[in-house]
Design a protein around this motif. Sequence first.
Motif, mmCIF file in Angstrom:
data_model
loop_
_atom_site.group_PDB
_atom_site.id
_atom_site.type_symbol
_atom_site.label_atom_id
_atom_site.label_comp_id
_atom_site.label_asym_id
_atom_site.label_seq_id
_atom_site.Cartn_x
_atom_site.Cartn_y
_atom_site.Cartn_z
ATOM 1 N N PRO A 1 25.916 72.062 105.959
ATOM 2 C CA PRO A 1 26.779 72.836 105.054
ATOM 3 C C PRO A 1 26.728 72.361 103.612
ATOM 4 O O PRO A 1 27.121 73.093 102.697
ATOM 5 C CB PRO A 1 28.184 72.643 105.649
ATOM 6 N N ARG A 2 26.212 71.167 103.373
ATOM 7 C CA ARG A 2 26.171 70.625 102.012
ATOM 8 C C ARG A 2 24.879 70.969 101.276
ATOM 9 O O ARG A 2 24.893 71.258 100.096
ATOM 10 C CB ARG A 2 26.322 69.100 102.054
ATOM 11 N N THR A 3 23.752 70.967 101.992
ATOM 12 C CA THR A 3 22.454 71.123 101.344
ATOM 13 C C THR A 3 21.766 72.454 101.628
ATOM 14 O O THR A 3 20.852 72.851 100.905
ATOM 15 C CB THR A 3 21.495 70.001 101.791
ATOM 16 N N GLY A 4 22.168 73.126 102.715
ATOM 17 C CA GLY A 4 21.476 74.340 103.118
ATOM 18 C C GLY A 4 20.262 74.081 103.984
ATOM 19 O O GLY A 4 19.596 75.029 104.429
ATOM 20 N N ASP A 5 19.934 72.815 104.233
ATOM 21 C CA ASP A 5 18.824 72.500 105.122
ATOM 22 C C ASP A 5 19.139 72.942 106.545
ATOM 23 O O ASP A 5 20.297 72.919 106.975
ATOM 24 C CB ASP A 5 18.531 70.994 105.128
ATOM 25 N N LEU A 6 18.092 73.312 107.279
ATOM 26 C CA LEU A 6 18.217 73.633 108.698
ATOM 27 C C LEU A 6 17.508 72.566 109.515
ATOM 28 O O LEU A 6 16.513 71.983 109.065
ATOM 29 C CB LEU A 6 17.595 74.998 109.005
ATOM 30 N N GLY B 1 11.857 66.033 122.242
ATOM 31 C CA GLY B 1 12.926 65.467 121.433
ATOM 32 C C GLY B 1 12.678 65.418 119.942
ATOM 33 O O GLY B 1 13.522 64.911 119.191
ATOM 34 N N THR B 2 11.544 65.932 119.461
ATOM 35 C CA THR B 2 11.312 65.972 118.020
ATOM 36 C C THR B 2 12.398 66.796 117.337
ATOM 37 O O THR B 2 12.803 67.841 117.840
ATOM 38 C CB THR B 2 9.940 66.594 117.706
ATOM 39 N N VAL B 3 12.858 66.333 116.185
ATOM 40 C CA VAL B 3 13.792 67.102 115.366
ATOM 41 C C VAL B 3 13.093 67.429 114.049
ATOM 42 O O VAL B 3 12.540 66.538 113.389
ATOM 43 C CB VAL B 3 15.101 66.332 115.104
ATOM 44 N N PHE B 4 13.099 68.697 113.675
ATOM 45 C CA PHE B 4 12.466 69.173 112.452
ATOM 46 C C PHE B 4 13.523 69.511 111.404
ATOM 47 O O PHE B 4 14.629 69.939 111.734
ATOM 48 C CB PHE B 4 11.639 70.431 112.731
ATOM 49 N N ARG B 5 13.141 69.325 110.137
ATOM 50 C CA ARG B 5 14.017 69.746 109.043
ATOM 51 C C ARG B 5 13.331 70.851 108.248
ATOM 52 O O ARG B 5 12.158 70.738 107.894
ATOM 53 C CB ARG B 5 14.365 68.585 108.122
ATOM 54 N N MET B 6 14.072 71.904 107.969
ATOM 55 C CA MET B 6 13.581 73.036 107.189
ATOM 56 C C MET B 6 14.394 73.139 105.913
ATOM 57 O O MET B 6 15.626 73.193 105.962
ATOM 58 C CB MET B 6 13.704 74.327 108.003
ATOM 59 N N THR B 7 13.729 73.137 104.789
ATOM 60 C CA THR B 7 14.412 73.188 103.502
ATOM 61 C C THR B 7 14.243 74.560 102.877
ATOM 62 O O THR B 7 13.212 75.222 103.086
ATOM 63 C CB THR B 7 13.866 72.117 102.553
ATOM 64 N N PRO B 8 15.230 75.030 102.125
ATOM 65 C CA PRO B 8 15.128 76.349 101.489
ATOM 66 C C PRO B 8 13.873 76.445 100.624
ATOM 67 O O PRO B 8 13.528 75.534 99.878
ATOM 68 C CB PRO B 8 16.399 76.411 100.631
ATOM 69 N N GLY B 9 13.158 77.566 100.768
ATOM 70 C CA GLY B 9 11.972 77.801 99.956
ATOM 71 C C GLY B 9 10.682 77.279 100.560
ATOM 72 O O GLY B 9 9.601 77.545 100.022
ATOM 73 N N ARG B 10 10.760 76.533 101.669
ATOM 74 C CA ARG B 10 9.561 76.002 102.317
ATOM 75 C C ARG B 10 9.434 76.618 103.703
ATOM 76 O O ARG B 10 10.350 76.522 104.527
ATOM 77 C CB ARG B 10 9.607 74.483 102.429
ATOM 78 N N ARG B 11 8.298 77.231 103.970
ATOM 79 C CA ARG B 11 8.110 77.939 105.239
ATOM 80 C C ARG B 11 7.879 76.979 106.400
ATOM 81 O O ARG B 11 8.387 77.193 107.503
ATOM 82 C CB ARG B 11 6.941 78.914 105.124
ATOM 83 N N THR B 12 7.098 75.917 106.173
ATOM 84 C CA THR B 12 6.746 74.992 107.247
ATOM 85 C C THR B 12 7.737 73.842 107.317
ATOM 86 O O THR B 12 8.012 73.183 106.308
ATOM 87 C CB THR B 12 5.328 74.444 107.059
ATOM 88 N N ALA B 13 8.268 73.600 108.504
ATOM 89 C CA ALA B 13 9.231 72.517 108.709
ATOM 90 C C ALA B 13 8.535 71.165 108.686
ATOM 91 O O ALA B 13 7.333 71.060 108.944
ATOM 92 C CB ALA B 13 9.955 72.709 110.038
#
Length: 347
Positions: free
Chosen positions: A74-79, A87-99
């Motif tokens: 809720p603070r950054t907009g990251d997914l 168990g891998t965890v991916f981070r998706m940032t606004p404006g970038r298609r590939t996690a």
Amino acid sequence: MSRVRQPIAVTAAALAAVLSLTPAAQAVQVTRTAVTAPAAPAAASAASESRVRISTAHELPGDRVYPEGIAADPRTGDLYAGSFTDGTVFRMTPGRRTAQVFLPAGADGRDTANGLKVDRAGRLWVTDSTTGVSVYDTRSRRLLARFEVPGQEPRFVNDLALTPDGSAYLTDSVRAVVYRVTPAQLSRAAGRTATLTPGFDLTGVLDPREPGAFSLNGIVAGPSGRHLLTVDMVGGDLYRLDPASGAIARVALHGGDMLHADGLELQGGRLWVVHNTDNAVSRWRVTADGTAARMERRVSDEALQLPTTLVRVRGTLHVVRSQFDKGGPLGEGTPRRPFTIASVRGL
């Protein structure tokens, strides 16, 4: 507490058995988006259809990702999205298609990454079906605490919800309980492993079923935190949980049911539900007290690729395309690569 290996073999088989129960005739699927609303005129349905758009929002690197959970910071907009298979965890940032990989496969001994949530303090909660839940600092990626299910009996820790007071509630799909982690428990567990304690036991409330069968899945918290809603994916029912009194009640559903329901998202009095093997997303209007819900719309589309959960950010639904039925835990074949997160607009 030592990790328990046997329960995951049992519960993974149970997952496959339950999700494969869906007859093809029960899934209303078309090649492009279709919207169904009970008693809606054909013209209204056509207008609604033109407003619903499904596209790819993000790509997840890896050949056997089979994603399951998703969360928004809720603070950054990251997914954040998690892999059920390793168990891998991916981070998706606004404006970038590939996690990007945020936590590698097997980090801190986790075998899976199911439910995900980010709290207001910037902590990422990650459930592991075989053990419990791990809590991470999203800035440093440091493991802050871990909570594990007690005992040797089968378990499947699935989804979780966070309430405004900082408590976390986690569903166990096999034991039919909802665990609770309070802020005080989190503080005491800092840097170590603690035991999960049940907050609600729905064993005697759910419709009878075979031992070890799946039941509870998605869970959300009302805006005030005075009630929680959790879904029984097999029975198609929604339940209201009262943290203050411990009361459990079945929610009155109108216009449809929640059969095969998986992840839930609640915002502004509306509840979005993914129906995994139906390749569908439904939207419901929920009363303020959480005692009743009416289905407003339902979208079914093979482009959802067996959705498992969703999160809504600025009016867009980000839906996890698990592809569990394409060479994953529910079937054989070859998945489409890369694995992706869909965006659904207009629902």
